[in-house]
Scaffold this active site. Structure first.
Site, short mmCIF file in Angstrom:
data_model
loop_
_atom_site.label_atom_id
_atom_site.label_comp_id
_atom_site.label_asym_id
_atom_site.label_seq_id
_atom_site.Cartn_x
_atom_site.Cartn_y
_atom_site.Cartn_z
N ASP A 93 0.86 -1.17 0.00
CA ASP A 93 0.00 0.00 0.00
C ASP A 93 0.90 1.23 0.00
OD1 ASP A 93 -2.15 1.67 0.14
OD2 ASP A 93 -2.82 1.04 2.12
N GLY A 96 -1.46 5.98 1.47
CA GLY A 96 -2.65 6.81 1.37
C GLY A 96 -3.67 6.53 2.45
N ASP A 273 -7.57 -7.88 0.35
CA ASP A 273 -6.77 -7.86 1.59
C ASP A 273 -7.65 -7.31 2.68
OD1 ASP A 273 -5.68 -4.97 2.73
OD2 ASP A 273 -6.33 -4.87 0.65
N CYS A 311 -12.47 -27.92 9.12
CA CYS A 311 -11.20 -27.25 8.85
C CYS A 311 -10.02 -28.18 9.10
CB CYS A 311 -11.08 -25.99 9.73
SG CYS A 311 -9.54 -25.07 9.49
N CYS A 313 -6.76 -27.03 9.34
CA CYS A 313 -5.58 -26.27 9.78
C CYS A 313 -4.93 -26.91 11.01
CB CYS A 313 -5.96 -24.81 10.07
SG CYS A 313 -6.76 -24.53 11.66
N CYS A 316 -7.07 -26.62 14.27
CA CYS A 316 -8.25 -27.49 14.33
C CYS A 316 -7.86 -28.96 14.43
CB CYS A 316 -9.14 -27.25 13.13
SG CYS A 316 -9.98 -25.64 13.18
N HIS A 342 -5.65 -20.34 12.29
CA HIS A 342 -6.97 -20.80 11.86
C HIS A 342 -7.68 -19.78 10.97
CE1 HIS A 342 -11.00 -22.35 11.71
NE2 HIS A 342 -11.42 -21.15 12.10
#
Length: 379
Positions: A93, A96, A273, A311, A313, A316, A342
């Site tokens: 970015d 701004g 994002d 999930c 991950c 989990c 997660h």
């Protein structure tokens, strides 16, 4: 300008589309979500964690990296990729949005923005040229123009059409200066323009046409999710996205919830994002297939179920809601780590499912099922 960003649409399903976006540090499959690593670090995540959950691009922030550690240090490492040991794409970015968030402390003029450093109070001056010079040193795969993020309101005052028009025209002039500096730097990466104009459709269209005349590698939609009612976000997005030619990647900045992202994909958006998955994780707000969980709620104190049985991950697979509740209540550092793993996995896996559903021409079916599951709040 020389286009070092090769974007190819692979499949479409309605306005939703799959693409390949080739950057100097790798190729992205779109739609994609970019974890936010403001100061060169995605909070509570190591590089190995990001790689394990399937992150292929992260976002850094010009303003914060300029403040700390400083551009000289990053230049000594020959760019941000080497400094943080991330050899995949980085989008930065321009600063701004920080001007937007520090608006009451800033003096905005045609030349640039004067303000006091939030770190030590020193006087600073950020211009389009300075922002691009910093991003060139960072070696950002995608450089963003320096713009003025038009707020929805300041205090109780809702920004009117003339104020939004003045801000949008300033951003267009800054966009041209940003590109001119980008060319002077002989930058071999890519640059995106940012569409502004507040909640006014005619101003948004004027901004798009002005940016297309200048010519960028891709186009972002800014100035949304800045306090406006949700219906304005959807209305402006539905108006703006079709106005941007489909052969360019389209990036919706700072948005948002899983539901917002799914809706935006329906409108042809490719890149996202947001700090929401990481910030909410640190506050114990976790995203699951069947609704959100506030893990510090006492109902989870003795809950031996995994966080989200759908999930895969690390969190989990290994820990119960009861344990995650304990970590959150006792403010253990591991709470932020496990929660963030997660939440980011949830977002990135959602994007993977979106891409797969588009490839199979089943996006609307997937979308309806996903939104129905999310609204059930059965957890």
């Amino acid at each position: 300008m020389t286009n070092n960003l090769n974007f190819k649409i692979i499949n479409t399903d309605g306005r939703a589309r799959n693409g390949l976006l080739h950057l100097n540090h790798g190729t992205l499959k779109t739609p994609t979500f970019m974890p936010v690593g403001t100061g060169g670090c995605v909070k509570a995540m190591l590089k190995r964690d990001l790689e394990e959950i399937g992150a292929h691009i992260i976002l850094g922030n010009t303003f914060h990296l300029w403040m700390r550690p400083g551009i000289d240090i990053i230049n000594h490492h020959e760019g941000l990729h080497n400094f943080i040991k991330w050899q995949k794409p980085i989008l930065t970015d321009s600063g701004g949005f920080q001007v937007f968030s520090l608006k009451e402390l800033c003096k905005i003029t045609e030349e640039g923005v004067r303000f006091s450093s939030p770190i030590n109070g020193s006087k600073l001056f950020l211009t389009p040229e300075k922002s691009i010079q910093i991003q060139s040193i960072l070696n950002s795969d995608i450089t963003m123009i320096f713009d003025e993020c038009t707020p929805y309101q300041i205090g109780s005052h809702i920004i009117n059409r003339e104020e939004a028009r003045s801000s949008m025209h300033l951003s267009l002039r800054w966009a041209k200066r940003s590109l001119d500096e980008f060319k002077r730097q002989e930058n071999k990466n890519s640059m995106f323009g940012i569409v502004q104009g507040g909640i006014y459709e005619d101003l948004r269209e004027e901004s798009i046409n002005g940016l297309l005349d200048i010519g960028f590698n891709g186009y972002a939609i800014g100035g949304l999710s800045v306090g406006e009612p949700k219906e304005y976000l959807h209305k402006i997005l539905e108006f703006v996205s079709p106005k941007i030619p489909d052969n360019f990647p389209k990036y919706l900045m700072g948005v948002g919830t899983p539901e917002d992202i799914v809706n935006a994909v329906s409108n042809g958006i490719d890149m996202f994002d947001c700090v929401m998955p990481t910030r909410n994780a640190r506050n114990g707000w976790l995203f699951t297939r069947y609704g959100n969980i506030k893990i510090k709620n006492s109902r989870y104190k003795n809950d031996t179920n995994g966080l989200d049985p759908t999930c895969a991950c690390y969190t989990c697979r290994n820990f119960t809601r009861s344990y995650l509740h304990h970590l959150q209540i006792t403010k253990e550092i591991n709470s932020s780590i496990l929660n963030t793993i997660h939440n980011l996995h949830f977002y990135l896996n959602m994007m993977k499912e979106i891409r797969e559903s588009i490839n199979e021409k089943k996006f609307d079916i997937w979308k309806n099922n996903f939104l129905e599951d999310r609204s059930s709040n059965s957890y």
